[in-house]
Design a protein around this motif. Structure first.
Motif, PDB file in Angstrom:
ATOM      1  N   VAL A   6       6.616  -5.393  -3.313  1.00 30.00           N
ATOM      2  CA  VAL A   6       7.441  -5.008  -2.173  1.00 30.00           C
ATOM      3  C   VAL A   6       7.024  -5.916  -1.024  1.00 30.00           C
ATOM      4  O   VAL A   6       5.909  -5.804  -0.499  1.00 30.00           O
ATOM      5  N   LYS A  20       7.087   1.476   2.219  1.00 28.21           N
ATOM      6  CA  LYS A  20       6.191   2.441   1.578  1.00 28.21           C
ATOM      7  C   LYS A  20       6.962   3.405   0.688  1.00 28.21           C
ATOM      8  O   LYS A  20       6.483   3.803  -0.379  1.00 28.21           O
ATOM      9  N   ALA A  23       7.959   1.476  -2.446  1.00 28.74           N
ATOM     10  CA  ALA A  23       6.772   1.344  -3.303  1.00 28.74           C
ATOM     11  C   ALA A  23       6.460   2.645  -4.021  1.00 28.74           C
ATOM     12  O   ALA A  23       6.105   2.644  -5.207  1.00 28.74           O
ATOM     13  N   GLU A  27       6.169   3.149  -7.992  1.00 26.05           N
ATOM     14  CA  GLU A  27       4.927   3.658  -8.579  1.00 26.05           C
ATOM     15  C   GLU A  27       5.152   4.886  -9.451  1.00 26.05           C
ATOM     16  O   GLU A  27       4.302   5.228 -10.282  1.00 26.05           O
ATOM     17  N   VAL A  34       2.183  -1.745  -8.400  1.00 29.70           N
ATOM     18  CA  VAL A  34       2.952  -2.083  -7.207  1.00 29.70           C
ATOM     19  C   VAL A  34       2.037  -2.628  -6.120  1.00 29.70           C
ATOM     20  O   VAL A  34       1.003  -2.031  -5.810  1.00 29.70           O
ATOM     21  N   ILE A  36       2.181  -4.072  -2.031  1.00 28.00           N
ATOM     22  CA  ILE A  36       2.956  -4.219  -0.802  1.00 28.00           C
ATOM     23  C   ILE A  36       2.338  -5.356   0.000  1.00 28.00           C
ATOM     24  O   ILE A  36       1.136  -5.365   0.261  1.00 28.00           O
ATOM     25  N   GLY A 189      13.377   1.818  -5.414  1.00 27.48           N
ATOM     26  CA  GLY A 189      12.121   1.353  -5.989  1.00 27.48           C
ATOM     27  C   GLY A 189      11.968   1.762  -7.435  1.00 27.48           C
ATOM     28  O   GLY A 189      11.552   0.960  -8.287  1.00 27.48           O
TER      29      GLY A 189
END
Length: 201
Positions: A6, A20, A23, A27, A34, A36, A189
């Motif tokens: 991400v 977030k 992500a 996840e 994952v 970030i 995501g």
């Protein structure tokens, strides 16, 4: 195991919050790693502070374009600037010529999410412009399918498009991502991570 990146830029924290959520959705897919990461800020620190930029963001900076090669899927998050991605994100992708020439991103999953100040501030043009770039890089482009019921929410003002999750920040940045918008981001995501796992398998 599939690896999902991400990658985002956020001036005031709206896209950081969306990143977030994206992500977290990725996840939730078993066997998914994952990461970030942020792209570098181009605005001088003094100017950024005077402008109220959110400089205390948790995600580390990405090492450089070559780091993209390690991932099976990449989700790009950016605020909208005149219907296009922010220059900080554009600057990073303008440095990917070497990996483009070698086809190093061919077949990887690409996706995008964005924010604008207003309801009609260029969310979809921003997302589609990112998609165009991803096509040039040989990536498999994914959005948010309408199996995500929050896309059809007509009970409130909300971001969210089939081209990618979005949020509305208000002209003064006072509006934070709503639960509906964050749910769409999590869905995106998860959807991208599931596609990456299928392609990697």
């Amino acid at each position: 195991m599939s690896k999902v990146l991400v990658l985002y830029y956020s001036s005031y924290g709206h896209i950081e919050t969306m990143a977030k959520a994206v992500a977290a959705g990725a996840e939730s897919v078993p066997g998914t790693q994952v990461d970030i990461r942020r792209v570098p800020e181009l605005v001088p620190e003094e100017v950024a502070r005077k402008s109220g930029y959110k400089l205390d963001q948790d995600a580390p900076l990405i090492d450089g374009p070559e780091a993209l090669v390690d991932y099976d899927a990449i989700l790009i998050g950016t605020p909208t600037r005149y219907g296009n991605m922010a220059s900080q994100m554009r600057n990073f992708w303008d440095m990917t010529g070497g990996i483009w020439a070698q086809g190093k991103l061919n077949g990887k999953v690409g996706s995008a999410f964005a924010s604008t100040a207003t309801q009609h501030g260029g969310q979809e043009t921003t997302l589609i412009s990112i998609h165009t770039m991803l096509f040039h890089l040989g990536m498999v482009v994914a959005g948010v399918p309408y199996s995500c019921p929050e896309l059809s929410n007509m009970e409130e003002i909300t971001g969210g498009t089939p081209y990618g999750a979005t949020t509305l920040a208000n002209a003064d940045g006072s509006r934070t991502p709503s639960e509906n918008e964050l749910t769409i981001a999590r869905y995106q995501g998860k959807h991208v991570a599931e596609l990456a796992a299928k392609l990697a398998g």
